[in-house]
Write a protein that holds these residues in place. Structure first.
Motif: not given
Length: 272
Positions: A245-248, A255-256
């Motif tokens: 999530a943080a890498s995305s 923030f999807n």
């Protein structure tokens, strides 16, 4: 009413008498409370899982840090807690006795002592030294008068020395030195597991399943396994979701990545 430490220890020992149970590994008070809420009957600490939560690598924690962690987990749950106590946090036999005595005082129901050195050039302790350390842990438990289980770990398959015969020799020696339960993390095949179970029978055996495996609880029970732990796998699962999530966000600026998350309200409900 919350069970007493003595009651937790009796429950834990009784779990090893018949059948097979899963012993999951939390890394903090919240994960311990969640595992209790999910219906598990006992827990085991994860040295790696807790070290990562402290921003350290596995094996870097001090004895004082681990003892504080054990006390926190014992106080956070009604379930018995088995301590991953690495190699005893001492280089001497007297030091192992002292360390185990201190671990008992935290309220844990079981203590695991392993035979690894942390030195990849010579990853396993000599058998004589390893047996003496198990014996010292046994003496500390007996001197305490507390009903704490002692788990002897042969780390061969975990430290790059996958010698089954040496593993069996070590486990039998640890059983003779007073270990109540035996554990060879890293064995994966039914043949290896059966060999370990038969070598130390009638004492119970713990099997680690910290990877995708076709071996179910029912299958492992049929092989004679009494308890199954998952080591750092649950902690790594949490870290994996966090990193993804943080890498995305970092890579896309979007923030999807939270759609599948459990809600804060649900966590409050479960942990309340």
């Amino acid at each position: 009413m919350q069970p007493t430490i003595a009651e937790k220890r009796k429950i834990f020992r009784d779990l090893h008498q018949t059948g097979c149970f899963v012993l999951p590994n939390p890394w903090d008070a919240g994960s311990a409370k969640m595992l209790q809420q999910l219906g598990y009957h006992a827990l085991a600490t994860s040295s790696a899982g807790y070290a990562w939560s402290c921003g350290k690598t596995d094996g870097q924690l001090s004895r004082a840090e681990v003892l504080t962690h054990l006390h926190t987990l014992v106080q956070s749950t009604d379930l018995p807690v088995n301590a991953d106590f690495e190699s005893g946090f001492a280089e001497t036999i007297e030091g192992v006795f002292e360390s185990v005595s201190m671990a008992i005082a935290t309220g844990v129901a079981g203590i695991s002592i392993e035979d690894s050195t942390g030195n990849m050039e010579q990853p396993l302790r000599d058998l004589e030294d390893a047996v003496a350390r198990i014996a010292a842990a046994r003496q500390a438990i007996d001197a305490s008068g507390e009903d704490v289980m002692l788990i002897g770990r042969a780390e061969n398959f975990f430290v790059g020395v996958p010698d089954l015969e040496d593993t069996l020799t070590r486990l039998k020696a640890y059983a003779a030195a007073g270990a109540d339960c035996l554990y060879a993390p890293g064995i994966k095949t039914a043949e290896q597991i059966v060999a370990v179970v038969q070598a130390v029978a009638p004492k119970p055996v713990n099997v680690l399943v910290a990877w995708d495996s076709e071996l179910s609880v029912q299958t492992l029970a049929s092989l004679g396994v009494r308890r199954i732990s998952v080591g750092s796998a649950l902690a790594r699962t949490a870290w994996n979701s966090f990193i993804q999530a943080a890498s995305s966000i970092a890579e896309t600026g979007r923030f999807n990545c939270f759609a599948e998350n459990i809600s804060g309200a649900e966590l409050n409900k479960r942990l309340g």
